[in-house]
Design a protein around this motif. Structure first.
Motif, PDB file in Angstrom:
ATOM      1  N   LEU A  18     -49.553 -68.401  44.885  1.00 31.13           N
ATOM      2  CA  LEU A  18     -48.516 -69.872  45.894  1.00 31.13           C
ATOM      3  C   LEU A  18     -48.996 -69.508  46.484  1.00 31.13           C
ATOM      4  O   LEU A  18     -49.522 -70.553  47.124  1.00 31.13           O
ATOM      5  N   PHE A  19     -48.208 -68.401  47.323  1.00 32.49           N
ATOM      6  CA  PHE A  19     -48.527 -68.605  48.729  1.00 32.49           C
ATOM      7  C   PHE A  19     -50.001 -68.554  49.073  1.00 32.49           C
ATOM      8  O   PHE A  19     -50.322 -69.586  50.579  1.00 32.49           O
ATOM      9  N   ALA A  20     -50.651 -67.691  48.535  1.00 30.10           N
ATOM     10  CA  ALA A  20     -51.657 -67.229  48.882  1.00 30.10           C
ATOM     11  C   ALA A  20     -53.137 -68.333  48.483  1.00 30.10           C
ATOM     12  O   ALA A  20     -54.233 -68.829  49.459  1.00 30.10           O
ATOM     13  N   ALA A  21     -52.252 -69.689  47.704  1.00 26.64           N
ATOM     14  CA  ALA A  21     -53.376 -70.104  47.178  1.00 26.64           C
ATOM     15  C   ALA A  21     -52.889 -71.588  48.305  1.00 26.64           C
ATOM     16  O   ALA A  21     -53.747 -72.279  48.589  1.00 26.64           O
ATOM     17  N   LEU A  22     -51.787 -71.863  48.488  1.00 24.17           N
ATOM     18  CA  LEU A  22     -50.916 -72.537  49.762  1.00 24.17           C
ATOM     19  C   LEU A  22     -52.540 -72.402  50.947  1.00 24.17           C
ATOM     20  O   LEU A  22     -52.088 -73.416  51.366  1.00 24.17           O
ATOM     21  N   ALA A  23     -52.330 -70.929  51.084  1.00 21.58           N
ATOM     22  CA  ALA A  23     -53.009 -70.839  52.893  1.00 21.58           C
ATOM     23  C   ALA A  23     -54.150 -71.076  52.553  1.00 21.58           C
ATOM     24  O   ALA A  23     -54.925 -72.010  53.584  1.00 21.58           O
ATOM     25  N   GLY A  24     -54.710 -71.341  50.999  1.00 21.34           N
ATOM     26  CA  GLY A  24     -56.325 -71.759  50.998  1.00 21.34           C
ATOM     27  C   GLY A  24     -56.526 -73.117  50.768  1.00 21.34           C
ATOM     28  O   GLY A  24     -57.452 -73.322  51.116  1.00 21.34           O
ATOM     29  N   VAL A 196     -55.222 -73.495  61.264  1.00 21.52           N
ATOM     30  CA  VAL A 196     -54.278 -73.221  59.894  1.00 21.52           C
ATOM     31  C   VAL A 196     -54.807 -72.217  59.375  1.00 21.52           C
ATOM     32  O   VAL A 196     -54.281 -71.772  58.806  1.00 21.52           O
ATOM     33  N   ILE A 197     -56.117 -71.679  60.139  1.00 27.28           N
ATOM     34  CA  ILE A 197     -56.246 -70.075  59.725  1.00 27.28           C
ATOM     35  C   ILE A 197     -55.106 -69.306  59.869  1.00 27.28           C
ATOM     36  O   ILE A 197     -54.786 -68.210  59.151  1.00 27.28           O
ATOM     37  N   LEU A 198     -54.689 -69.721  60.580  1.00 28.50           N
ATOM     38  CA  LEU A 198     -53.273 -68.450  61.257  1.00 28.50           C
ATOM     39  C   LEU A 198     -52.741 -68.577  60.687  1.00 28.50           C
ATOM     40  O   LEU A 198     -52.245 -68.027  60.408  1.00 28.50           O
ATOM     41  N   ALA A 199     -52.020 -70.113  60.170  1.00 24.27           N
ATOM     42  CA  ALA A 199     -50.934 -70.172  59.633  1.00 24.27           C
ATOM     43  C   ALA A 199     -51.599 -70.216  58.194  1.00 24.27           C
ATOM     44  O   ALA A 199     -50.831 -68.928  57.524  1.00 24.27           O
ATOM     45  N   GLY A 200     -52.393 -69.737  57.632  1.00 29.29           N
ATOM     46  CA  GLY A 200     -52.438 -69.417  56.800  1.00 29.29           C
ATOM     47  C   GLY A 200     -52.886 -67.665  56.494  1.00 29.29           C
ATOM     48  O   GLY A 200     -52.516 -67.507  55.244  1.00 29.29           O
ATOM     49  N   GLY A 201     -52.979 -67.273  57.388  1.00 27.85           N
ATOM     50  CA  GLY A 201     -52.892 -65.344  57.724  1.00 27.85           C
ATOM     51  C   GLY A 201     -51.453 -65.304  57.075  1.00 27.85           C
ATOM     52  O   GLY A 201     -51.004 -64.360  56.978  1.00 27.85           O
ATOM     53  N   ALA A 202     -50.460 -66.283  57.658  1.00 27.38           N
ATOM     54  CA  ALA A 202     -48.652 -65.968  57.943  1.00 27.38           C
ATOM     55  C   ALA A 202     -48.580 -65.999  55.781  1.00 27.38           C
ATOM     56  O   ALA A 202     -47.498 -65.315  56.013  1.00 27.38           O
ATOM     57  N   LEU A 203     -48.832 -67.223  55.451  1.00 22.60           N
ATOM     58  CA  LEU A 203     -48.611 -67.038  54.664  1.00 22.60           C
ATOM     59  C   LEU A 203     -49.221 -66.209  53.440  1.00 22.60           C
ATOM     60  O   LEU A 203     -48.149 -66.053  52.507  1.00 22.60           O
ATOM     61  N   TRP A 229     -58.670 -63.684  45.049  1.00 28.29           N
ATOM     62  CA  TRP A 229     -59.615 -64.467  44.246  1.00 28.29           C
ATOM     63  C   TRP A 229     -58.932 -65.645  43.100  1.00 28.29           C
ATOM     64  O   TRP A 229     -59.297 -66.981  42.721  1.00 28.29           O
ATOM     65  N   ILE A 230     -57.917 -65.290  42.354  1.00 26.14           N
ATOM     66  CA  ILE A 230     -57.271 -66.093  41.813  1.00 26.14           C
ATOM     67  C   ILE A 230     -56.440 -66.836  42.393  1.00 26.14           C
ATOM     68  O   ILE A 230     -56.983 -68.339  42.021  1.00 26.14           O
ATOM     69  N   ALA A 231     -56.020 -67.030  44.170  1.00 29.68           N
ATOM     70  CA  ALA A 231     -55.581 -67.355  44.846  1.00 29.68           C
ATOM     71  C   ALA A 231     -56.780 -69.395  45.142  1.00 29.68           C
ATOM     72  O   ALA A 231     -56.239 -70.325  44.983  1.00 29.68           O
ATOM     73  N   VAL A 232     -57.347 -68.582  45.207  1.00 28.82           N
ATOM     74  CA  VAL A 232     -59.368 -69.635  46.023  1.00 28.82           C
ATOM     75  C   VAL A 232     -59.424 -70.122  44.379  1.00 28.82           C
ATOM     76  O   VAL A 232     -59.938 -71.371  44.751  1.00 28.82           O
TER      77      VAL A 232
END
Length: 301
Positions: A18-24, A196-203, A229-232
């Motif tokens: 979920l964290f990674a998917a929110l970043a994506g 957003v890319i940097l915020a996604g990195g934090a997530l 990849w599942i998050a993507v």
């Protein structure tokens, strides 16, 4: 086989996804298709364990994971925003680099290969919600998760409010949908995409911290095992909508938890480990079939 423990395990399994998917999803809204979630999460895993091991504090590890994820995402930000590189090519490169980098660092920092585990390594403790933990079934499902697990649920609501109720979110969506029009109104497209890319990195760092210090308390080479990849795929299935992403993450969390349950009754580990990826493929087939039927209904090829 289907009980409160299964759903509780599913909630624990979905948190890193979920964290990674929110970043994506956040990057997607700004017009950046981010497939580097896997590698950034893996760097977050390593940084979380290193920070926790050196300081004796799990929360120091969480902070280290966020900082490492943010710093590592600069590769994608600089490559795509500053130099105009293809985010797909750069994302693949970032993922491959993370595997090699963490494999090198586990030997350099911890002096071991494969897996690092230490009894002194501080992990994230589960949190029992007062009152809720005494409610039958519901308490067993919702109580007893790490604080990061609850933060991930709140992040869904926070991101939804930010995107659809805050001027910053409206401008961000404009950057993703009509960058030329946004730029003509004085909105800095590059600055928003960097943000957003940097915020996604934090997530993704938080995803790695949960995986390495919450779900387990160790670091293993390539321990993300395709979760990025599942998050993507969750971003694609959820159409980069916070609630849609949450629903997709719940689906994959249930698949992973169900795989562990099948392993417990004697099925081979290789077969049960494949459960989330089988669900991913089925979900992609269903999604592509739905899109194809809609195009036929509209009369487009």
């Amino acid at each position: 086989m289907i009980d409160a423990a299964l759903f509780s395990s599913a909630l624990g399994a979905l948190t890193p996804i979920l964290f990674a998917a929110l970043a994506g999803a956040l990057c997607q809204r700004a017009g950046v298709f981010n497939i580097s979630l896997e590698g950034t999460m893996l760097v977050g895993c390593f940084a979380a364990v290193a920070g926790s091991w050196h300081t004796g504090s799990a929360w120091a590890g969480v902070v280290a994971a966020m900082l490492a994820g943010t710093a590592y995402s600069l590769i994608l930000a600089i490559g795509t925003v500053t130099f105009g590189g293809d985010p797909i090519v750069l994302g693949v490169a970032v993922n491959l680099l993370a595997v090699g980098l963490t494999s090198f660092l586990i030997r350099t920092v911890f002096g071991t290969r494969g897996t690092f585990s230490d009894p002194a390594l501080a992990g994230l403790e589960p949190v029992d919600i007062p009152g809720l933990d005494r409610v039958p079934f519901l308490g067993d499902v919702l109580s007893g998760h790490t604080l990061l697990g609850y933060v991930s649920w709140l992040a869904v609501a926070g991101l939804a409010v930010l995107l659809y109720r805050h001027p910053w979110g409206l401008r961000l969506r404009g950057v993703g949908e009509r960058p030329e029009a946004a730029a003509s109104l004085g909105v800095s497209v590059g600055r928003y995409r960097y943000g957003v890319i940097l915020a996604g990195g934090a997530l993704c760092g938080l995803a790695g911290a949960q995986l390495a210090l919450g779900n387990v308390t160790l670091f293993s080479e390539n321990m993300t095992a395709g979760r990025g990849w599942i998050a993507v795929v969750a971003v694609l299935l959820g159409r980069a909508l916070p609630v849609g992403v949450l629903a997709a993450a719940v689906l994959f969390g249930l698949a992973e938890a169900f795989g562990f349950r099948l392993q417990g009754i004697g099925l081979p580990q290789q077969a049960t480990d494949a459960a989330p990826y089988v669900v991913t493929l089925l979900a992609l087939f269903a999604s592509s079939g739905r899109l194809r039927s809609r195009r036929l209904m509209r009369g487009s090829p």
